[in-house]
Write an enzyme that holds these catalytic residues in place. Structure first.
Site, short mmCIF file in Angstrom:
data_model
loop_
_atom_site.label_atom_id
_atom_site.label_comp_id
_atom_site.label_asym_id
_atom_site.label_seq_id
_atom_site.Cartn_x
_atom_site.Cartn_y
_atom_site.Cartn_z
N HIS A 151 34.85 38.48 36.79
CA HIS A 151 33.61 38.81 36.08
C HIS A 151 32.87 37.53 35.69
O HIS A 151 31.66 37.42 35.84
CB HIS A 151 33.92 39.58 34.79
N GLN A 191 31.10 49.18 47.12
CA GLN A 191 30.17 49.30 46.00
C GLN A 191 28.92 48.46 46.25
O GLN A 191 27.80 48.89 45.97
CB GLN A 191 30.88 48.84 44.73
P1 AMP Z 1 34.52 46.20 36.96
O1 AMP Z 1 34.56 45.78 35.53
O2 AMP Z 1 35.87 46.32 37.60
O3 AMP Z 1 33.63 47.40 37.17
O4 AMP Z 1 33.83 45.01 37.73
C1 AMP Z 1 32.56 44.52 37.36
C2 AMP Z 1 32.05 43.60 38.44
O5 AMP Z 1 32.97 42.52 38.62
C3 AMP Z 1 31.93 44.30 39.79
O6 AMP Z 1 30.75 43.88 40.43
C4 AMP Z 1 33.15 43.83 40.52
O7 AMP Z 1 33.00 43.83 41.93
C5 AMP Z 1 33.28 42.42 39.99
N1 AMP Z 1 34.65 41.93 40.19
C6 AMP Z 1 35.82 42.57 39.89
N2 AMP Z 1 36.87 41.84 40.30
C7 AMP Z 1 36.37 40.71 40.87
C8 AMP Z 1 36.95 39.58 41.49
N3 AMP Z 1 38.28 39.44 41.60
N4 AMP Z 1 36.13 38.61 41.96
C9 AMP Z 1 34.77 38.73 41.85
N5 AMP Z 1 34.16 39.79 41.28
C10 AMP Z 1 34.94 40.77 40.80
#
Ligand code: AMP
Length: 360
Positions: free
Chosen positions: A63, A198
């Site tokens: 994030h 997504q």
């Molecule tokens: P989430 O809180 O899981 O809904 O993720 C929020 C955002 O963070 C989304 O756009 C995810 O794709 C991104 N995200 C989650 N894990 C990672 C990661 N390991 N590397 C980069 N972005 C991420």
């Protein structure tokens, strides 16, 4: 007559002054739509741009890397923290999804301090942390595919791969993002490649609904051994964590074939299937006190725009290699063992992907 005019001018100046300064001093937290909109409109008049990073909290480096990218490209970063119920199916892990509000705010403050030291960098200006009543004002949100409500559906894209395993998932994601984009009105929105389908769904939604924002994708942040960072990793514990890395290894093995010049589905995917199958067999052969059993949901080779499965990769276009595995609940936890949050009883679904870049 001159005095009131002068006073109004002074107030106007003060408003402008205070917006830019308050925004630089503290991170604003909004729980309602109206105050956020008022604040946002004040920013709009002063050549400032908003980069928006929607999250479900339980923040990690993945994030934060998106926020750094947003700060490099905008004056103001808005972050939403909201666990959206409509993207969880009825039997999924909504109730057990990790919630770490205090730690999240601390991480955002620390990141903001870091950004303050960089010349020309944007800052973390606002957190939007609404309640479900704010986001779904008319009806309680439904997690049933046939349930009532106002939803955004992107078909068939949203029914493939992750959508096949989780039928309401992309309807929930598209719906909440549409709402959040309408509220925040960001110049740019930031999503992680980690959730590649997504990103394809959001790009399609922005295009098809003529949303006035630019979609930016950040790279996947990983642990040193290749495991993609995820809020759900806290549930793994040491035993399942070690085995969970099999997914990124399987995808890497397939990518290697593509880079060596292979183009057919069979030639690219067989090493990935071999890596995952041998790991499954290895674990099945271990005693329950030692093993971490894993199931493969899918390993996919898909078109980058439609996410439809392909038989041959068009090298000029590239492809998306992706996969999902389920780490089954831990059997026979041992005294003193690190079983992860929840004691190892929660099955953990892991997803990952690699983009096979176009080769000219
Ligand atoms: P989430 O809180 O899981 O809904 O993720 C929020 C955002 O963070 C989304 O756009 C995810 O794709 C991104 N995200 C989650 N894990 C990672 C990661 N390991 N590397 C980069 N972005 C991420």
């Amino acid at each position: 007559m001159a005095f009131p005019l002068f006073r109004n001018f002074h107030v106007a100046l003060q408003c402008r002054y205070s917006t830019s300064n308050i925004a630089r001093r503290a991170i604003h937290t909004f729980r309602e739509v109206r105050p956020l909109r008022t604040f946002r409109k004040e920013l709009q008049g002063s050549q400032r741009t908003v980069g928006f990073v929607p999250t479900m909290g339980a923040l990690h480096e993945g994030h934060l890397s998106l926020m750094r990218q947003a700060a490099a490209e905008n004056t103001d970063v808005f972050v939403s923290i909201y666990v959206n119920p409509t993207q969880f199916g009825v039997n999924e892990d909504l109730d057990s999804y990790p919630k770490t509000w205090n730690e999240d705010v601390e991480k955002l403050q620390a990141l903001d301090k870091e950004l303050a030291t960089r010349t020309g960098s944007g800052r973390i200006t606002a957190i939007f942390a609404p309640t479900t009543k704010v986001i779904y004002p008319t009806l309680p949100p439904s997690s049933e595919i046939t349930g009532p409500g106002s939803f955004v559906t992107i078909t068939p894209l949203g029914s493939l791969l992750e959508g096949a395993s989780r039928p309401v998932f992309f309807r929930g994601v598209a719906t909440v993002c549409m709402k959040l984009f309408n509220i925040v009105m960001p110049e740019r929105v930031y999503f992680g490649q980690k959730d590649v389908q997504q990103t394809v769904v959001i790009r399609r939604m922005v295009k098809d609904f003529h949303l006035d924002t630019e979609v930016k994708i950040g790279h996947t942040e990983r642990e040193a051994d290749g495991l993609a960072l995820s809020s759900r990793n806290v549930y793994l514990g040491a035993r399942r964590r070690e085995v969970g890395v099999v997914l990124s290894r399987a995808l890497k093995a397939a990518e290697k074939k593509y880079l060596q010049g292979k183009r057919t589905r069979a030639d690219i995917l067989w090493p990935a299937n071999e890596v995952s199958t041998s790991k499954m067999m290895e674990q099945d052969d271990l005693p329950p006190s030692k093993r971490a059993r894993v199931e493969v949901d899918y390993i996919s080779l898909a078109d980058p725009d439609t996410m439809e499965e392909i038989k041959v990769v068009d090298a000029a276009k590239g492809a998306i290699l992706s996969g999902a595995i389920k780490m089954l609940p831990l059997e026979e936890p041992q005294e003193g063992e690190d079983c992860g949050l929840g004691g190892g009883v929660v099955p953990v679904r892991l997803i990952d992907n690699i983009i096979l870049q176009p080769i000219n």
